[in-house]
Design a protein around this motif. Structure first.
Motif, short mmCIF file in Angstrom:
data_model
loop_
_atom_site.label_atom_id
_atom_site.label_comp_id
_atom_site.label_asym_id
_atom_site.label_seq_id
_atom_site.Cartn_x
_atom_site.Cartn_y
_atom_site.Cartn_z
N THR A 72 44.43 20.16 38.98
CA THR A 72 43.79 19.07 38.25
C THR A 72 44.72 17.88 38.06
OG1 THR A 72 44.48 19.96 36.10
CG2 THR A 72 42.34 20.72 36.99
N THR A 73 45.96 17.97 38.56
CA THR A 73 46.97 16.94 38.29
C THR A 73 47.26 16.05 39.48
OG1 THR A 73 48.82 18.40 38.89
CG2 THR A 73 48.06 18.44 36.59
N GLY A 74 46.47 16.15 40.56
CA GLY A 74 46.66 15.28 41.71
C GLY A 74 47.59 15.82 42.77
N VAL A 75 48.12 17.04 42.59
CA VAL A 75 48.99 17.63 43.59
C VAL A 75 48.31 18.83 44.23
CG1 VAL A 75 51.05 16.90 42.35
CG2 VAL A 75 50.20 19.24 42.06
N GLU A 76 48.74 19.13 45.45
CA GLU A 76 48.37 20.38 46.10
C GLU A 76 49.59 21.29 46.04
OE1 GLU A 76 46.07 21.18 50.12
OE2 GLU A 76 48.22 20.80 50.56
N TRP A 77 49.42 22.41 45.37
CA TRP A 77 50.54 23.35 45.23
C TRP A 77 50.65 24.23 46.47
CZ3 TRP A 77 54.27 22.78 41.91
CH2 TRP A 77 54.02 22.24 40.63
N TRP A 78 51.80 24.18 47.14
CA TRP A 78 52.11 25.12 48.21
C TRP A 78 52.77 26.33 47.56
CZ3 TRP A 78 53.95 22.79 53.49
CH2 TRP A 78 53.03 21.83 53.91
N ILE A 79 52.14 27.49 47.71
CA ILE A 79 52.58 28.69 47.01
C ILE A 79 53.34 29.61 47.95
CG2 ILE A 79 51.86 30.68 45.63
CD1 ILE A 79 51.23 27.97 44.33
N TYR A 80 54.56 29.96 47.56
CA TYR A 80 55.40 30.91 48.29
C TYR A 80 55.66 32.10 47.38
CZ TYR A 80 56.13 27.05 51.55
OH TYR A 80 55.94 26.03 52.45
N ASN A 81 54.90 33.17 47.61
CA ASN A 81 54.97 34.33 46.72
C ASN A 81 55.14 35.66 47.45
OD1 ASN A 81 52.46 34.70 47.84
ND2 ASN A 81 51.34 34.82 45.91
#
Length: 337
Positions: A72-81
């Motif tokens: 919702t904050t304008g970023v796309e989170w790239w997730i490394y898990n």
């Protein structure tokens, strides 16, 4: 400047045991785009990632992400898990890193890593300034060692502190000042401003997809905490998540904040009605926190919620997030089927 104060973190926990006693509740370096070598050297690096890097640079260092989560904050989170010991999520906007978060074991910022005490943090970074200028038009106030932010070389570095775990660093968020200014209120800082930054305008479907992303991010962070406490990891249970989502939506639609719903009763009633049999069950709820990171730390710093998060009896988890306008409501349902 005008002043705007945020509301306090609100959260409630509840748990029950039906059988047994009742329980209370990767890394290579790369050079980002910068105006000079000095500017590059001054940028903080976490797992080789720095603000201003392009998506191609991030992928060269870390590889392809497991997920690309909307927000919702304008970023796309790239997730490394893939390896929870070295968790990192990288916030991309217009093909540039504008923020990142990590609680990975190789974090090292001026000698401070995960598990460092706040005394060591202040020795390395200094005492946080109570009033901190973020941009020319916005500053935060009430900036304390319990959730400190530092401004350095056009970066805002925010440390998550595990207060109940001995006042130790539990994570770090690094943001551009511009991005930080859009999230400062939801980080629970009071702000003073001349002009508020523009917020993303989302459709209902975009907000729904962001909510599902937050749910999974919160799940990852909980399992990291359990792993470091030498507890069994929880598995995601979609049926339980559906119950959690329904409760968050119920709170949004009916304007209340409680475990007990006027329509659906207690969390245990809701689980039973969904056909979920359990020996142990528990629930955490909260609202207002920025994202899965912040609500996780809020719960970890509340004794009752922490007991649910680190309860050795629980085996499955479902997380449900629903938004009332821009304000998220969170529900975690824990069970042992």
């Amino acid at each position: 400047m005008r002043k705007l104060r945020t509301s306090s973190i609100l959260a409630v926990s509840l748990s029950i045991a039906l059988f047994g006693p009742l329980l209370p509740v990767h890394a290579v370096t790369a050079t980002p785009v910068a105006t000079s070598q000095a500017a590059v050297a001054s940028m903080m690096s976490v797992y080789g990632i720095q603000l201003g890097m392009s998506s191609a640079q991030v992928a060269k260092i870390l590889g392809n992400p497991v997920r690309k989560d909307p927000s919702t904050t304008g970023v796309e989170w790239w997730i490394y898990n893939k390896d929870l010991r070295h968790y990192i999520q990288v916030g991309m906007q217009k093909d540039k890193v504008v923020t990142l978060f990590s609680n990975g074991l190789q974090v090292n910022l001026k000698g401070i890593g995960i598990g460092a005490g706040t005394d060591a943090l202040q020795k390395a970074w200094g005492a946080p300034k109570s009033s901190l200028d973020i941009t020319p038009t916005l500053k935060i106030t009430n900036n304390t060692i319990s959730h400190p932010s530092y401004a350095q070389n056009n970066q805002i570095v925010t440390f998550s502190i595990d207060q109940l775990g001995g006042n130790k660093v539990a994570g770090v968020r690094i943001s551009t000042p511009e991005h930080f200014s859009t999230i400062a209120m939801e980080l629970m800082y009071p702000i003073a401003y001349k002009a508020l930054p523009a917020q993303p305008v989302l459709t209902d479907e975009q907000r729904k997809q962001a909510a599902h992303a937050v749910e999974k991010e919160n799940f990852d962070l909980l399992n990291i905490a359990r792993s470091r406490a030498n507890l069994p990891l929880l598995t995601w249970d979609e049926s339980v998540a559906a119950v959690a989502r329904a409760h968050s939506l119920d709170m949004v639609q009916n304007n209340y904040f409680n475990h007990v719903s006027p329509k659906t009763g207690s969390p245990f009633d809701r689980l039973k009605r969904a056909g979920i049999s359990f020996g142990y069950a528990g629930e955490n709820i909260a609202y207002g926190q920025l994202d899965g990171i912040e609500v996780h730390m809020g719960w970890m710093n509340s004794a009752g919620h922490r007991q649910n998060l680190l309860n050795p009896h629980f085996k499955q988890l479902g997380v449900g997030v629903s938004y009332k306008g821009t304000q998220p409501f969170y529900t975690q349902n824990f069970v042992s089927r």
